[in-house]
Design a protein around this motif. Structure first.
Motif, PDB file in Angstrom:
ATOM      1  N   GLU A   1       6.472  10.329  -2.135  1.00 60.77           N
ATOM      2  CA  GLU A   1       8.006  10.038  -2.522  1.00 60.77           C
ATOM      3  C   GLU A   1       8.807  10.965  -1.760  1.00 60.77           C
ATOM      4  OE1 GLU A   1       9.536   7.829  -4.395  1.00 60.77           O
ATOM      5  OE2 GLU A   1       7.686   6.901  -4.963  1.00 60.77           O
ATOM      6  N   LEU A   2       8.362  12.165  -1.405  1.00 56.05           N
ATOM      7  CA  LEU A   2       9.454  13.118  -0.585  1.00 56.05           C
ATOM      8  C   LEU A   2       9.618  12.764   0.695  1.00 56.05           C
ATOM      9  CD1 LEU A   2       7.722  16.512  -2.371  1.00 56.05           C
ATOM     10  CD2 LEU A   2       9.787  15.069  -3.063  1.00 56.05           C
ATOM     11  N   LEU A   3       8.722  12.059   1.225  1.00 53.05           N
ATOM     12  CA  LEU A   3       9.029  11.454   2.626  1.00 53.05           C
ATOM     13  C   LEU A   3       9.976  10.363   2.929  1.00 53.05           C
ATOM     14  CD1 LEU A   3       5.132  11.110   3.755  1.00 53.05           C
ATOM     15  CD2 LEU A   3       6.597  12.988   4.634  1.00 53.05           C
ATOM     16  N   PRO A   4      10.780  10.533   4.039  1.00 48.59           N
ATOM     17  CA  PRO A   4      11.642   9.600   4.054  1.00 48.59           C
ATOM     18  C   PRO A   4      10.708   8.155   4.221  1.00 48.59           C
ATOM     19  CG  PRO A   4      11.919  11.060   5.653  1.00 48.59           C
ATOM     20  CD  PRO A   4      10.674  11.587   4.950  1.00 48.59           C
ATOM     21  N   GLU A   5      11.310   7.188   3.650  1.00 52.25           N
ATOM     22  CA  GLU A   5      10.785   5.807   3.626  1.00 52.25           C
ATOM     23  C   GLU A   5      10.294   5.232   5.135  1.00 52.25           C
ATOM     24  OE1 GLU A   5      11.996   2.393   1.265  1.00 52.25           O
ATOM     25  OE2 GLU A   5      13.285   3.667   0.108  1.00 52.25           O
TER      26      GLU A   5
ATOM     27  N   LEU B   1       0.702  -1.110  -0.074  1.00 50.89           N
ATOM     28  CA  LEU B   1       0.083   0.103   0.037  1.00 50.89           C
ATOM     29  C   LEU B   1       0.975   1.332  -0.025  1.00 50.89           C
ATOM     30  CD1 LEU B   1      -2.918   1.321   0.312  1.00 50.89           C
ATOM     31  CD2 LEU B   1      -2.464   1.114   2.453  1.00 50.89           C
ATOM     32  N   VAL B   2       1.886   1.259   0.753  1.00 48.86           N
ATOM     33  CA  VAL B   2       2.693   2.551   1.077  1.00 48.86           C
ATOM     34  C   VAL B   2       3.519   2.653  -0.427  1.00 48.86           C
ATOM     35  CG1 VAL B   2       4.884   3.109   1.865  1.00 48.86           C
ATOM     36  CG2 VAL B   2       3.179   2.367   3.319  1.00 48.86           C
TER      37      VAL B   2
ATOM     38  N   THR C   1       1.767   6.598  -4.040  1.00 47.19           N
ATOM     39  CA  THR C   1       2.463   7.728  -4.772  1.00 47.19           C
ATOM     40  C   THR C   1       1.664   7.838  -6.123  1.00 47.19           C
ATOM     41  OG1 THR C   1       3.853   5.856  -5.763  1.00 47.19           O
ATOM     42  CG2 THR C   1       4.773   7.154  -3.900  1.00 47.19           C
ATOM     43  N   ILE C   2       0.830   6.745  -6.612  1.00 41.87           N
ATOM     44  CA  ILE C   2       0.018   7.245  -7.498  1.00 41.87           C
ATOM     45  C   ILE C   2      -1.087   8.278  -7.352  1.00 41.87           C
ATOM     46  CG2 ILE C   2      -1.797   6.124  -8.920  1.00 41.87           C
ATOM     47  CD1 ILE C   2      -0.136   3.122  -8.540  1.00 41.87           C
TER      48      ILE C   2
END
Length: 155
Positions: free
Chosen positions: A83-87, A71-72, A76-77
């Motif tokens: 995508e800009l957040l740290p993983e 899900l994570v 991004t879709i």
């Protein structure tokens, strides 16, 4: 689908506006010096809220670690700014979002969810700002609140 009417039209001929609502699902009443108001069928709105609540609960209980990772990755879709957040923060976003969704739907108030989504989006924007260090070493934490001047010119 929704239709639009002015507040004046609603005051002059409420029956016609109600008929429009019944045909279109809801009517957005535009007001001159105020935010628009939505006129909708209460039973239909309640059914929508109940369905959203059920979907949120189902999603929340279905999330095991493997599904959460997928899900994570796919969020991004819908939310490209993730995508800009740290993983390491992405699963935290999902959990925070679902908790606020479940709570908000349980009490019929989604303002907290809206604020949570905006806060995470702003966090992602902060991570994208080259003037800010992602590790937070450039931040200064205050022990006590500090009063600052209103940047809009107020006090």
């Amino acid at each position: 689908m929704s239709a639009t009417a002015t507040w004046s039209e609603f005051l002059r001929d409420p029956n016609r506006v109600i008929e429009t609502m019944e045909e279109n699902g809801d009517v957005i009443l535009v007001r001159r010096a105020a935010p628009p108001v939505r006129l909708s069928d209460a039973a239909e709105s309640a059914a929508t809220e109940e369905t959203l609540g059920a979907l949120t609960q189902l999603l929340a209980i279905a999330l095991d670690d493997e599904l959460l990772e997928r899900l994570v990755g796919r969020l991004t879709i819908t939310f490209p700014w993730i995508e800009l957040l740290p993983e390491s923060q992405r699963p935290e976003f999902v959990a925070d979002f679902l908790n606020h969704a479940r709570g908000g739907l349980a009490v019929g108030r989604l303002a907290g969810l809206t604020a949570t989504l905006a806060a995470w989006r702003e966090t992602a924007a902060a991570h994208a700002d080259p003037r800010i260090r992602v590790d937070g070493t450039d931040l200064t934490y205050l022990d006590k609140p500090v009063v600052v001047r209103d940047p809009r010119g107020g006090e």
